[in-house]
Structures are given as structure tokens and as C-alpha cells.
Design an enzyme around this catalytic site. Structure first.
Site, PDB file in Angstrom:
ATOM      1  N   GLY A   1      53.962  -3.157  60.762  1.00 52.09           N
ATOM      2  CA  GLY A   1      53.764  -2.175  61.822  1.00 52.09           C
ATOM      3  C   GLY A   1      54.987  -1.724  62.592  1.00 52.09           C
ATOM      4  O   GLY A   1      55.060  -0.584  63.025  1.00 52.09           O
TER       5      GLY A   1
ATOM      6  N   ASP B   1      55.011  -3.848  66.947  1.00 55.16           N
ATOM      7  CA  ASP B   1      54.420  -2.531  67.159  1.00 55.16           C
ATOM      8  C   ASP B   1      53.492  -2.543  68.374  1.00 55.16           C
ATOM      9  O   ASP B   1      53.507  -1.647  69.198  1.00 55.16           O
ATOM     10  CB  ASP B   1      53.683  -2.042  65.901  1.00 55.16           C
ATOM     11  CG  ASP B   1      52.655  -3.040  65.373  1.00 55.16           C
ATOM     12  OD1 ASP B   1      52.579  -4.183  65.873  1.00 55.16           O
ATOM     13  OD2 ASP B   1      51.924  -2.675  64.438  1.00 55.16           O
TER      14      ASP B   1
ATOM     15  N   ASP C   1      48.240  -6.814  71.321  1.00 54.72           N
ATOM     16  CA  ASP C   1      46.833  -6.523  71.621  1.00 54.72           C
ATOM     17  C   ASP C   1      46.277  -7.693  72.424  1.00 54.72           C
ATOM     18  O   ASP C   1      46.442  -7.753  73.639  1.00 54.72           O
ATOM     19  CB  ASP C   1      46.110  -6.296  70.291  1.00 54.72           C
ATOM     20  CG  ASP C   1      44.741  -5.712  70.471  1.00 54.72           C
ATOM     21  OD1 ASP C   1      43.819  -6.479  70.789  1.00 54.72           O
ATOM     22  OD2 ASP C   1      44.573  -4.489  70.307  1.00 54.72           O
TER      23      ASP C   1
ATOM     24  N   LYS D   1      48.578  -3.527  75.285  1.00 58.09           N
ATOM     25  CA  LYS D   1      47.198  -3.184  75.684  1.00 58.09           C
ATOM     26  C   LYS D   1      46.767  -4.188  76.747  1.00 58.09           C
ATOM     27  O   LYS D   1      46.085  -5.164  76.440  1.00 58.09           O
ATOM     28  CB  LYS D   1      46.258  -3.326  74.483  1.00 58.09           C
ATOM     29  CG  LYS D   1      46.070  -2.095  73.628  1.00 58.09           C
ATOM     30  CD  LYS D   1      44.960  -2.349  72.604  1.00 58.09           C
ATOM     31  CE  LYS D   1      44.916  -1.234  71.588  1.00 58.09           C
ATOM     32  NZ  LYS D   1      43.924  -1.487  70.528  1.00 58.09           N
TER      33      LYS D   1
ATOM     34  N   VAL E   1      44.591   2.670  68.088  1.00 60.08           N
ATOM     35  CA  VAL E   1      45.599   3.726  67.927  1.00 60.08           C
ATOM     36  C   VAL E   1      46.244   3.648  66.538  1.00 60.08           C
ATOM     37  O   VAL E   1      46.329   2.570  65.956  1.00 60.08           O
ATOM     38  CB  VAL E   1      46.692   3.637  69.018  1.00 60.08           C
ATOM     39  CG1 VAL E   1      46.127   3.990  70.385  1.00 60.08           C
ATOM     40  CG2 VAL E   1      47.341   2.265  69.062  1.00 60.08           C
TER      41      VAL E   1
ATOM     42  N   ASP F   1      48.703   1.383  61.609  1.00 57.85           N
ATOM     43  CA  ASP F   1      47.788   1.864  60.585  1.00 57.85           C
ATOM     44  C   ASP F   1      46.328   1.596  60.912  1.00 57.85           C
ATOM     45  O   ASP F   1      45.991   0.698  61.678  1.00 57.85           O
ATOM     46  CB  ASP F   1      48.080   1.158  59.265  1.00 57.85           C
ATOM     47  CG  ASP F   1      47.656  -0.313  59.320  1.00 57.85           C
ATOM     48  OD1 ASP F   1      48.120  -1.023  60.226  1.00 57.85           O
ATOM     49  OD2 ASP F   1      46.842  -0.726  58.474  1.00 57.85           O
TER      50      ASP F   1
ATOM     51  N   ARG G   1      50.326   5.317  59.026  1.00 59.63           N
ATOM     52  CA  ARG G   1      51.622   4.839  59.532  1.00 59.63           C
ATOM     53  C   ARG G   1      52.669   5.954  59.596  1.00 59.63           C
ATOM     54  O   ARG G   1      53.596   5.895  60.388  1.00 59.63           O
ATOM     55  CB  ARG G   1      52.180   3.734  58.626  1.00 59.63           C
ATOM     56  CG  ARG G   1      51.368   2.465  58.588  1.00 59.63           C
ATOM     57  CD  ARG G   1      52.161   1.364  57.891  1.00 59.63           C
ATOM     58  NE  ARG G   1      51.331   0.252  57.452  1.00 59.63           N
ATOM     59  CZ  ARG G   1      50.958  -0.766  58.222  1.00 59.63           C
ATOM     60  NH1 ARG G   1      51.311  -0.802  59.491  1.00 59.63           N
ATOM     61  NH2 ARG G   1      50.218  -1.740  57.735  1.00 59.63           N
TER      62      ARG G   1
END
Ligand code: XMP
Ligand code: MG
Length: 176
Positions: A46, A101, A104, A132, A154, A160, A166
Site C-alpha cells: 500500500g 499507507d 486503521d 482513521k 478509501v 486498494d 492502487r
């Protein structure tokens, strides 16, 4: 709107806004790491787009390397263990900046950071393109964060949905 597999995504953060923010992060890191020759470690897949853009904003001496993370069930009560595939660098006494990336829940990095620290870097910081905050469940914080996003899926800019999306140059969010 763009379609990725069975879902529709709407434009969320523009290419211009991303480039501007990534350049700001680059300037900040330049300033903080002058003379320290930091080693960036980008977590594949990512973060490859973020890493590529951010690294080209760095003007001080710096190195970069790429790893993949693999998780497996640990034997201890801490649950999952996350190890790096492709880590050839000696981290001892290096100033390491981990590139992600998105953070979360923070689960992946909270399992991986202890493994990195066991290699005795001089320092360790995390730069994440996205965070997030509403989804965060583990004690992990990005020292350099591009954008805070709401708790929605997202894609784009390296992120992805099931392998696709991507290559979208801007960030898109799931449209319900
Ligand atoms: P945790 O929860 O361990 O998760 O912090 C981090 C990893 O989960 C993936 N992830 C996403 N990928 N859009 C994506 O394309 C998202 O909205 C998203 N949220 C989490 C990602 O691989 C990240 O490294
Ligand atoms: Mg990832």
C-alpha cells in the site's frame, strides 16, 4: 465516480491537495533529521506511491528500503505476531522512519513495532499517509500523518479494494 469491482467510489482528496501535504511532510522530516541520514522503511504494497512521492521531497541524505509484513498466530497471549519479509538492513543505531499507507485499527503496527525495536534502532518514528482516528483500537500513533480520514473505506494513491484501485492518482471514498 469510479467503479472498483462491485463498488462505487467518489473523489475525496485531490491530487493537488495530496502533493501539497506530502511536500509539507517532506520539509518537516528534512528539518527533523538533518545530519542523521534516516532510513525509510516502506511497508508494501500500500505505501509504495506515498513512499515514492515523499522520498522525492526529501533533500537531506537518506536511504529507503521496502518490506512486506506477514502475520501469524503467536504462541504468547499477545496474539498475532507480525514479521517483516525482505528486511536486509541492519537497523542498529539507525534513525528509522516507517512508511505506511494507512493506520486503521493500528493492529498491524502495534504487533510490528516491538519487532522493529528489538533490532535496536537509534530512533523509530512512523509516517502514515492516512490515519482513521475513529477506527483506532491499539496504542499506535503516527508521528507524521498526511490526512485524518473518517471511518470509511478509501482507495487510490496506493490503497486498494481487493487488489484494484492502487493506480488512481487521487484518493476516493466509498459512496454508499
Ligand atoms: P490496521 O487495522 O492493522 O490496518 O491498522 C492497516 C491495514 O489495513 C488496510 N486498510 C485499508 N486499505 N482502504 C484500503 O485500501 C482502507 O480504507 C483501509 N483501511 C485499512 C491497509 O492495508 C492497512 O495497511
Ligand atoms: Mg497496507
Amino acid at each position: 465516480m469510479v467503479q472498483v469491482h462491485d463498488k462505487k467510489f467518489r473523489p475525496f482528496i485531490s491530487r493537488e491537495a495530496i502533493q501539497k501535504r506530502v511536500a509539507e511532510l517532506g520539509r518537516q522530516i528534512d528539518h527533523d533529521y538533518e545530519g542523521l541520514r534516516p532510513l525509510f522503511i516502506a511497508v508494501l504494497n500500500g505505501s509504495f506511491v506515498f513512499a515514492s512521492d515523499l522520498f522525492r521531497c526529501i533533500t537531506i541524505e537518506a536511504e529507503i528500503s521496502f518490506i512486506k509484513l506477514a502475520s501469524y498466530k503467536g504462541t504468547t497471549s499477545t496474539g498475532n505476531v507480525v514479521t517483516a519479509i525482505g528486511m536486509e538492513e541492519n537497523l542498529h543505531q539507525r534513525h528509522v522512519i516507517l512508511l505506511e499507507d494507512i493506520i486503521d485499527t493500528g493492529k498491524t503496527l502495534s504487533a510490528f513495532v516491538p519487532e522493529l525495536l528489538s533490532r535496536q534502532p537509534a530512533s523509530l518514528r512512523i509516517a502514515s499517509f492516512l490515519t482513521k482516528p475513529e477506527a483506532l483500537k491499539y496504542d499506535i500513533k503516527a508521528d507524521y500523518a498526511g490526512f485524518e480520514v473518517p471511518n470509511k473505506f478509501v482507495v487510490g494513491y496506493g490503497l486498494d479494494y481487493d487488489g484494484l484501485g492502487r493506480n488512481l492518482p487521487e484518493l476516493y471514498e466509498l459512496a454508499e
